[in-house]
Every structure is written in C-alpha cells, then in structure tokens.
Motif scaffolding. Sequence first.
Motif, PDB file in Angstrom:
ATOM      1  N   ALA A 268       0.831  -1.204   0.000  1.00  0.00           N
ATOM      2  CA  ALA A 268       0.000   0.000   0.000  1.00  0.00           C
ATOM      3  C   ALA A 268       0.870   1.261   0.000  1.00  0.00           C
ATOM      4  O   ALA A 268       0.567   2.244  -0.685  1.00  0.00           O
ATOM      5  CB  ALA A 268      -0.938  -0.008   1.207  1.00  0.00           C
ATOM      6  N   ALA A 269       1.955   1.218   0.762  1.00  0.00           N
ATOM      7  CA  ALA A 269       2.837   2.384   0.857  1.00  0.00           C
ATOM      8  C   ALA A 269       3.549   2.660  -0.466  1.00  0.00           C
ATOM      9  O   ALA A 269       3.688   3.820  -0.889  1.00  0.00           O
ATOM     10  CB  ALA A 269       3.850   2.179   1.978  1.00  0.00           C
ATOM     11  N   VAL A 270       4.017   1.608  -1.119  1.00  0.00           N
ATOM     12  CA  VAL A 270       4.692   1.786  -2.410  1.00  0.00           C
ATOM     13  C   VAL A 270       3.733   2.395  -3.429  1.00  0.00           C
ATOM     14  O   VAL A 270       4.073   3.339  -4.152  1.00  0.00           O
ATOM     15  CB  VAL A 270       5.248   0.441  -2.919  1.00  0.00           C
ATOM     16  N   ALA A 271       2.507   1.848  -3.481  1.00  0.00           N
ATOM     17  CA  ALA A 271       1.522   2.373  -4.434  1.00  0.00           C
ATOM     18  C   ALA A 271       1.205   3.839  -4.144  1.00  0.00           C
ATOM     19  O   ALA A 271       1.124   4.666  -5.064  1.00  0.00           O
ATOM     20  CB  ALA A 271       0.247   1.526  -4.376  1.00  0.00           C
ATOM     21  N   TYR A 272       1.050   4.173  -2.890  1.00  0.00           N
ATOM     22  CA  TYR A 272       0.731   5.551  -2.498  1.00  0.00           C
ATOM     23  C   TYR A 272       1.890   6.487  -2.831  1.00  0.00           C
ATOM     24  O   TYR A 272       1.682   7.629  -3.266  1.00  0.00           O
ATOM     25  CB  TYR A 272       0.434   5.576  -1.003  1.00  0.00           C
ATOM     26  N   SER A 273       3.112   6.002  -2.653  1.00  0.00           N
ATOM     27  CA  SER A 273       4.278   6.862  -2.904  1.00  0.00           C
ATOM     28  C   SER A 273       4.386   7.256  -4.378  1.00  0.00           C
ATOM     29  O   SER A 273       5.036   8.266  -4.705  1.00  0.00           O
ATOM     30  CB  SER A 273       5.561   6.140  -2.470  1.00  0.00           C
ATOM     31  N   LYS A 274       3.744   6.500  -5.250  1.00  0.00           N
ATOM     32  CA  LYS A 274       3.824   6.784  -6.679  1.00  0.00           C
ATOM     33  C   LYS A 274       2.721   7.730  -7.158  1.00  0.00           C
ATOM     34  O   LYS A 274       2.824   8.284  -8.263  1.00  0.00           O
ATOM     35  CB  LYS A 274       3.762   5.482  -7.474  1.00  0.00           C
ATOM     36  N   THR A 275       1.679   7.899  -6.333  1.00  0.00           N
ATOM     37  CA  THR A 275       0.534   8.700  -6.774  1.00  0.00           C
ATOM     38  C   THR A 275       0.329   9.967  -5.945  1.00  0.00           C
ATOM     39  O   THR A 275      -0.243  10.945  -6.437  1.00  0.00           O
ATOM     40  CB  THR A 275      -0.758   7.870  -6.713  1.00  0.00           C
ATOM     41  N   ARG A 276       0.778   9.985  -4.705  1.00  0.00           N
ATOM     42  CA  ARG A 276       0.608  11.144  -3.833  1.00  0.00           C
ATOM     43  C   ARG A 276       1.617  12.237  -4.210  1.00  0.00           C
ATOM     44  O   ARG A 276       2.834  12.000  -4.194  1.00  0.00           O
ATOM     45  CB  ARG A 276       0.811  10.725  -2.370  1.00  0.00           C
ATOM     46  N   MET A 277       1.102  13.412  -4.570  1.00  0.00           N
ATOM     47  CA  MET A 277       1.962  14.511  -5.012  1.00  0.00           C
ATOM     48  C   MET A 277       2.192  15.486  -3.863  1.00  0.00           C
ATOM     49  O   MET A 277       1.264  15.901  -3.178  1.00  0.00           O
ATOM     50  CB  MET A 277       1.302  15.239  -6.188  1.00  0.00           C
ATOM     51  N   GLN A 278       3.451  15.854  -3.659  1.00  0.00           N
ATOM     52  CA  GLN A 278       3.823  16.898  -2.720  1.00  0.00           C
ATOM     53  C   GLN A 278       5.075  17.595  -3.253  1.00  0.00           C
ATOM     54  O   GLN A 278       5.976  16.937  -3.804  1.00  0.00           O
ATOM     55  CB  GLN A 278       4.126  16.324  -1.333  1.00  0.00           C
ATOM     56  N   GLY A 280       5.431  19.261  -5.828  1.00  0.00           N
ATOM     57  CA  GLY A 280       5.535  19.191  -7.278  1.00  0.00           C
ATOM     58  C   GLY A 280       5.918  17.849  -7.864  1.00  0.00           C
ATOM     59  O   GLY A 280       6.148  17.752  -9.068  1.00  0.00           O
ATOM     60  N   LYS A 281       5.998  16.809  -7.048  1.00  0.00           N
ATOM     61  CA  LYS A 281       6.321  15.493  -7.600  1.00  0.00           C
ATOM     62  C   LYS A 281       5.788  14.399  -6.668  1.00  0.00           C
ATOM     63  O   LYS A 281       5.447  14.676  -5.505  1.00  0.00           O
ATOM     64  CB  LYS A 281       7.831  15.344  -7.796  1.00  0.00           C
ATOM     65  N   PRO A 282       5.724  13.127  -7.144  1.00  0.00           N
ATOM     66  CA  PRO A 282       5.279  12.036  -6.268  1.00  0.00           C
ATOM     67  C   PRO A 282       6.186  11.940  -5.045  1.00  0.00           C
ATOM     68  O   PRO A 282       7.415  12.117  -5.152  1.00  0.00           O
ATOM     69  CB  PRO A 282       5.395  10.789  -7.148  1.00  0.00           C
ATOM     70  N   VAL A 289      11.040   9.513   2.272  1.00  0.00           N
ATOM     71  CA  VAL A 289      10.037   8.494   1.938  1.00  0.00           C
ATOM     72  C   VAL A 289      10.732   7.219   1.469  1.00  0.00           C
ATOM     73  O   VAL A 289      10.362   6.108   1.869  1.00  0.00           O
ATOM     74  CB  VAL A 289       9.069   9.027   0.864  1.00  0.00           C
ATOM     75  N   GLN A 290      11.750   7.353   0.628  1.00  0.00           N
ATOM     76  CA  GLN A 290      12.488   6.175   0.184  1.00  0.00           C
ATOM     77  C   GLN A 290      13.149   5.465   1.363  1.00  0.00           C
ATOM     78  O   GLN A 290      13.232   4.229   1.389  1.00  0.00           O
ATOM     79  CB  GLN A 290      13.536   6.568  -0.858  1.00  0.00           C
TER      80      GLN A 290
END
Length: 392
Positions: A268-278, A280-282, A289-290
């Motif tokens: 869930a976290a990996v998927a969210y990290s690719k779509t949540r923008m902050q 100006g970027k995911p 985050v990484q």
Amino acid sequence: MTFEHLTSDFYGYQNLLTDREKNALTELREYLDAEVRPIVNGCWERAEFPHQVIKPLAKLGMYSYSWPETAPFTNSAVFRGFVALELSRVDASVATFAGVQNGLVAGSISACGSAEQRAEWLPKIASGDVVGAFGLTEPLSGSDAARGLQTTARRDGDTWVLNGAKRWIGNGTFSDITIIWARDVADEQVKGFIVPTDTEGYTATKIEGKISLRTVQNADIVLENVVVPETLRLQEANSFKDTAKVLRLTRAEVSWSAVGNAVGAYDAAVAYSKTRMQFGKPIGGHQMVQDLLVKSLGNITASLGMVVRVSQMLDEGTQRDEHSALAKTYTTSRMRESVAWCRELFGGNGIVLEYDVARHFADAEAIYSYEGTQEMNTLIVGRSITGQAAFI
C-alpha cells in the motif's frame, strides 16, 4: 496462468516453489484480490466476519493442504507459508480464520486424533462443512497454560464432564466444533476434546470493543457440566506435550502471517508513494520516503529468509521449538516496525481505512501477541542458548 512474483520478495524466495505450487498460489491471489480485498475494510470497521468466503477458500485448499488425508497435491511447508503470507497480505483476519480452521483445529485432530477421528473430521474441516475453533487460552491462563490450565475434565463412564472457561477463542461465535483443552482431574494431565458447540452447557459470547483483528470473531466460552463422549476425546492427547505439538506446527505459520501483514502495508505504501503529489512530484521521489520504504523492505526480506528456512526445516523434520519461537519473536517485531513506517508514509491519510494501511497497522498488535507472546518466545530461545529456563 501466469505467476507474478511479489515485488516485496526482493530476493526471489518464491522461485523455490514448484510450478504446481505457483499455480495454486496464483489462483488464491486472484480470488483474494477480486472477492476479498473489496470487502475487508467494511468488515473490519463493522467487526463482522464475511461468511461468504468460507466455502471458496475451502475449494482453494486453504484447510486441506497440510494433511495427507485431504491435500489436493503434494506440497511443501514453504508453499503453505506463502499461502499464509498471501492471506495476510490482503487481510490478517481472514488469514487468522484459515489458520484456526486449518492449523489449530485440523492440526489438533491430525496430531492428536486417532485414525478414525482423522478420517471422520479432517475431510469435513477441509470442505468447510464444519467450522472449528481452538479453546486453550483461559481468562486467567495464557502464557502459563502448561501449568495454569483451570478447565477440568472428569471421566464418568463412557463420557467426560467439562467445566471451565476459555477466552480469546477465534471463530468462537459461529464454530460447529471447538477443540477444548482441559485438565483431567484424575491424573492432572491436559487432554483434548472435540466439543460440538450445540452441546448443552456450552455458551459462547462475542468479545466486543477490539482495536485489532476486528473481523475475527473472538469469544468468551463457558463450559458448565458439558458432557462429551469418550469417542470425542482426542485419543493421542495425553499431556500438554501433545498440545505443544500442535502449537509447534502453527507457530511458524503465524510468523509467515506476520510477514504477510507487513507486506500488505508495504504494498500500500509503495503504491501511495507513486501517486501522492507533494512539492511538485510524487512523494516516492523524496529521500525520507524512500528511507521508510527501504527499511520496511529490509525487514520483510530478512523475515522472509528466516521463515523460509524454518519451513524447510519442518519438511526436513529438523525444526525444534526454539526455531519456530525465534521466527515468531523476530518477524513480529520487524512487522511492528514496518507497519509503523508504512503508516507514517501516508501522513494523516494513514489512519483512514480507505488507504489500506491503517488496518495492517492495527492488526499487527494482535499478531505480535497471539500464538506465544514476545516474552515467552524469547524465553524459549533463551533456554536453548543458555541451557537455563528463566520462565519464573
């Protein structure tokens, strides 16, 4: 049918599975994603169990793979571990149901029942026609069950009379049978009984107000002069050592469930990290985050290596109590860290069910404690290391 490796299986442990095992795992994954994943948050919030999954899971072999009387094909303990992981990756409560049904209930009958009892009950459990529960823990006896069990069994001719109470019994509100462990008043040894839940004097009451594994229907059970025929006494259960055989079989599987729960939060976290923008970027493009993701993956990978080896030892016949105890204490600790890091990645959204991490975060607390607490498993391993028992 194409088998897809989990991205969280970073070192490719699933390559140890046979093609047939991979196909069975793919079938399970497809069913869970299509039919179970869409309903689990609602069930968790309402503290309701989805009874509609019982029979489909039976058809997929969830209650039969472990036992020669019912296994649809020859399979490995590593495969069965990955089954537990897949279930927990989607929902730890459904995984707990299957673990009770297959590991604790069928396991008790397989390890401690007569040939006649195995032939009668294991197919019924495998098909889901009979749902079981496992009654060991008591209101005043948990970690000290070997010495502190207070439920009694008294022989009366061709029957036994059971009196006492049990607590935290998974599946306990709707089971057809419950395996009750009780102390024989004649010899003070622990014995096991297959108790139909419609027997007079048997009552089960749902435990309310849980913050973890809310979908699991845990019950308080009261036994008041419950009469059970000798034919329902587990014929090979003559002391707590026999009870421990069952727990030895299931403790490693709980470790796999811990890894699966961590994987669910990580996915869930990996998927969210690719779509949540902050900014100006995911958010996956930010260093901190990484860091959270890499630490979580490290825990998952280390834990997978441990549970794979413990399961291989089970197949080899070399696994001992301290091996499964070390797996339980290590994997549940790493799970607890990982789900917290994954929840942290979501910020405020991490406490909302719809983002699919809050449930894993909360459920980790129960997995951390059941099937042997952190402290008890530590002491089992410590005894092996030092040769000194430090339980009291």
